[in-house]
Design an enzyme around this catalytic site. Structure first.
Site, short mmCIF file in Angstrom:
data_model
loop_
_atom_site.label_atom_id
_atom_site.label_comp_id
_atom_site.label_asym_id
_atom_site.label_seq_id
_atom_site.Cartn_x
_atom_site.Cartn_y
_atom_site.Cartn_z
N HIS A 99 0.88 -1.17 0.00
CA HIS A 99 0.00 0.00 0.00
C HIS A 99 0.92 1.22 0.00
O HIS A 99 2.02 1.17 0.54
CB HIS A 99 -0.83 0.12 1.28
CG HIS A 99 -1.70 -1.05 1.60
ND1 HIS A 99 -1.24 -2.16 2.26
CD2 HIS A 99 -3.03 -1.25 1.39
CE1 HIS A 99 -2.25 -3.00 2.44
NE2 HIS A 99 -3.33 -2.49 1.92
N ASP A 102 2.46 2.02 3.35
CA ASP A 102 3.42 1.06 3.91
C ASP A 102 4.84 1.48 3.59
O ASP A 102 5.76 1.22 4.37
CB ASP A 102 3.26 -0.35 3.30
CG ASP A 102 1.87 -0.88 3.37
OD1 ASP A 102 1.16 -0.51 4.32
OD2 ASP A 102 1.50 -1.68 2.49
#
Ligand code: XLS
Ligand code: NI
Ligand code: NI
Length: 441
Positions: A99, A102
Site C-alpha cells: 500500500h 506502507d
C-alpha cells in the site's frame, strides 16, 4: 548494512532436511508439468505485514523486534526498503506488494505525501535493477486515516472521494514506474455502518464511477495493469460492498466494469463470508474472473481476519486444484497477506513464516497436479453429472426442451433413481494423494 544477520539464503533441501532455514517442499526449479514451481506459484511478500507491521493488537502494544525500527520518518522508510530487498533476495521470492502508506509516511499535505512516495519509489526502482523481485501489485490505503471514517469512494463527503481518487491516481503512476503487474482495490471502508444515515444507491454508484475513472486514467497514461477487486464481507465496516466474489461480480456487471477487472481472492476473507477458500476461487474461475490470491488462512474459532500464514495442506491442495484448472494465475500470484503471530516477534520468524507458507503451497501444487493428471475429481464429477450427456438431460443443456416435454418425461417415470455422492470415499482418496505425494522423495 544487513538487517537479517542470522539468516543466509534459503535453499531447497528436501523433505528430510532439519534445517529451519531451508525449504522442504518448495523447490523453485522443480518442473510441475511444463512450468517450474516458481513460475506457477509466483509468490509475493506483503510489505505491510513483513516490514511495516508491529504485531500490536486491539488489546496490546507492539511486540515485533525489527532491526530497522531504530529509525524514524523517512529514514525508517528507507531502512525498510533496504531490509525488504535483503529479505526478498534471501527468501528468493519473485514478487512483492504494498500500500502507499506502507512504503512512505504520509506528510502533512497530499503534496508532501506524494513527494515522500517519489523518494521511496525511486529508491525501490534502483534496487529492482539488481533484484529479481518484481511488483505483483500495489494499492492505495484508503481506510486507515481518519479522513476515510465514512468511506473513500463511497464516502458521503465529495472531498474525500477526490482525495481517494488522487491517491489511486498516484498509485497508478507508481505502478507504471515500477512495472506492477496488477493494481488492487480492497475497499475496507467502502461499505456502511447503518442504513439510518446511508444512501446505499448513491454510494454504490459513486464506487462504480470511481472504478471507471481508474480504468480510464490507467489507459490514459499507458499503464496496462490488470485491475483486481479484493472482496471481503466485513471488517472494518459492518457491511462491505464487495462482500464476496459473487457480490463483486454482480457489482462489476451492473456498472459495466467486468471486462476491466478480475478478483484477488483472500482465503481468510472467503471464510469470513461463510465460504471456503476453494468456493471463492471456483466461483471466480468458472466466470473467468480469477486474477490473483492473497494466500493466508483464518482461525475457525475466531470471527475476524487473523491473516495467518497458510499451513493447512488440505486447503492449499484444494486451492492449487482451482488454480491449475484455471490454467494458472496469469499476471496474478500468491501474495502472503499474512503476519507472524504476536508471539512470534523475532526477525527470523519472518523467514520461518514465509518458508511455512511457501512449503505448504508447494505441497498443494504437487498434490493437486497429480489429482488433475489422474482425473480423480473430474472423473467423479463427470460421472455424477452423466445424466446430462444423453436423452432428456442432453436436451436440457442444449436448450431443446420445455416444460411440456419435461412434464411428459416426468409422468412417464416409474421411479427416480439417485446415486451415492461418495463423499467419504473422495476425502479418503485425497488423503491418499496427500500422503503419497512425497513417499518416493
Ligand atoms: C485486509 C486486506 C488488505 C488488502 C490490501 O483485510 O486483506 O490487506 O489485501 O489492501
Ligand atoms: Ni488481502
Ligand atoms: Ni485481509
Amino acid at each position: 548494512m544487513s538487517y537479517f544477520t542470522n539468516v543466509n539464503k534459503i535453499n531447497y533441501e528436501g523433505p528430510k532436511s532439519t534445517n529451519p532455514f531451508a525449504f522442504k517442499f518448495y523447490n523453485p526449479e522443480e518442473k510441475i508439468g511444463d512450468k517450474t514451481m516458481e513460475e506457477i506459484l509466483r509468490f509475493g511478500v506483503a510489505y505491510w505485514h513483513t516490514f511495516t507491521e508491529d504485531l500490536s493488537d486491539p488489546f496490546g502494544a507492539s511486540t515485533a523486534i525489527r532491526p530497522w525500527d531504530k529509525y524514524k520518518g523517512m529514514d525508517l522508510a528507507k531502512a525498510r526498503v533496504e531490509a525488504a530487498f535483503e529479505f526478498f533476495e534471501k527468501l528468493n521470492v519473485p514478487y512483492f506488494c504494498f500500500h502507499d502508506v506502507d512504503i512512505a509516511p504520509e506528510g502533512s499535505t497530499l503534496k508532501e505525501s506524494n513527494e515522500n512516495l517519489d523518494t521511496i519509489v525511486s529508491m525501490m526502482k534502483d534496487y529492482m535493477k539488481d533484484s529479481k523481485t518484481k511488483l505483483l501489485w500495489n494499492t492505495a490505503n484508503n481506510f486507515t486515516h481518519p479522513r476515510f471514517v465514512h468511506g473513500a469512494a463511497s464516502s458521503n463527503n465529495a472531498d474525500v472521494f477526490a482525495y481517494a481518487a488522487a491517491k489511486v491516481k498516484k498509485g497508478l503512476e507508481i505502478s507504471k514506474e515500477l512495472g506492477g503487474e496488477n493494481y488492487v482495490f480492497w475497499g475496507g471502508r467502502e461499505g456502511y455502518e447503518t442504513l439510518l444515515n446511508t444512501d446505499m444507491k448513491l454510494e454504490m454508484d459513486n464506487l462504480g464511477r470511481f472504478y471507471h475513472m481508474a480504468v480510464d486514467y490507467a489507459q490514459e497514461i499507458g499503464n496496462d495493469v490488470q485491475f483486481l477487486i479484493e472482496p471481503k464481507p466485513k471488517e472494518p465496516m459492518k457491511h462491505l460492498y464487495d462482500f464476496d466474489v459473487a457480490t463483486g461480480f454482480a457489482f462489476l456487471q451492473n456498472y459495466n466494469l467486468q471486462d476491466h477487472f478480475k478478483f484477488n481472492i483472500e482465503a481468510n476473507h472467503a471464510t469470513l463470508a461463510g465460504h471456503t477458500f476453494e468456493h471463492e476461487l471456483n466461483y471466480a474461475r468458472v466466470n473467468n474472473m480469477l486474477g490473483s490470491v492473497d494466500a493466508n488462512q483464518g482461525d475457525t474459532l475466531l470471527g475476524w481476519d487473523t491473516d495467518e500464514f497458510p499451513t493447512d495442506l488440505y486447503s492449499t491442495t484444494l486451492a492449487m486444484y482451482e488454480i491449475i484448472k484455471n490454467g494458472g494465475l496469469g499476471r496474478g500470484g500468491l501474495n502472503f497477506d499474512a503476519k507472524a503471530r504476536r508471539g512470534s516477534f523475532d526477525p527470523e520468524d519472518l523467514f520461518h513464516a514465509h518458508i511455512a507458507g511457501m512449503d505448504s503451497f508447494a505441497v498443494g501444487l504437487r498434490v493437486a497436479k497429480k489429482l488433475v493428471d489422474d482425473n480423480v475429481l473430474d472423473g467423479i464429477v463427470d460421472d455424477r453429472y452423466k445424466s446430462y450427456t444423453e436423452g432428456i438431460g442432453l436436451d436440457i443443456v442444449e436448450g431443446k426442451t420445455d416444460f411440456r416435454e419435461l412434464e411428459k418425461h416426468a409422468l412417464g417415470l416409474t421411479e427416480v433413481k439417485n446415486e451415492s455422492g461418495k463423499l467419504e470415499h473422495i476425502k479418503a482418496t485425497i488423503n491418499q494423494y496427500l500422503l503419497q505425494a512425497y513417499a518416493a522423495d
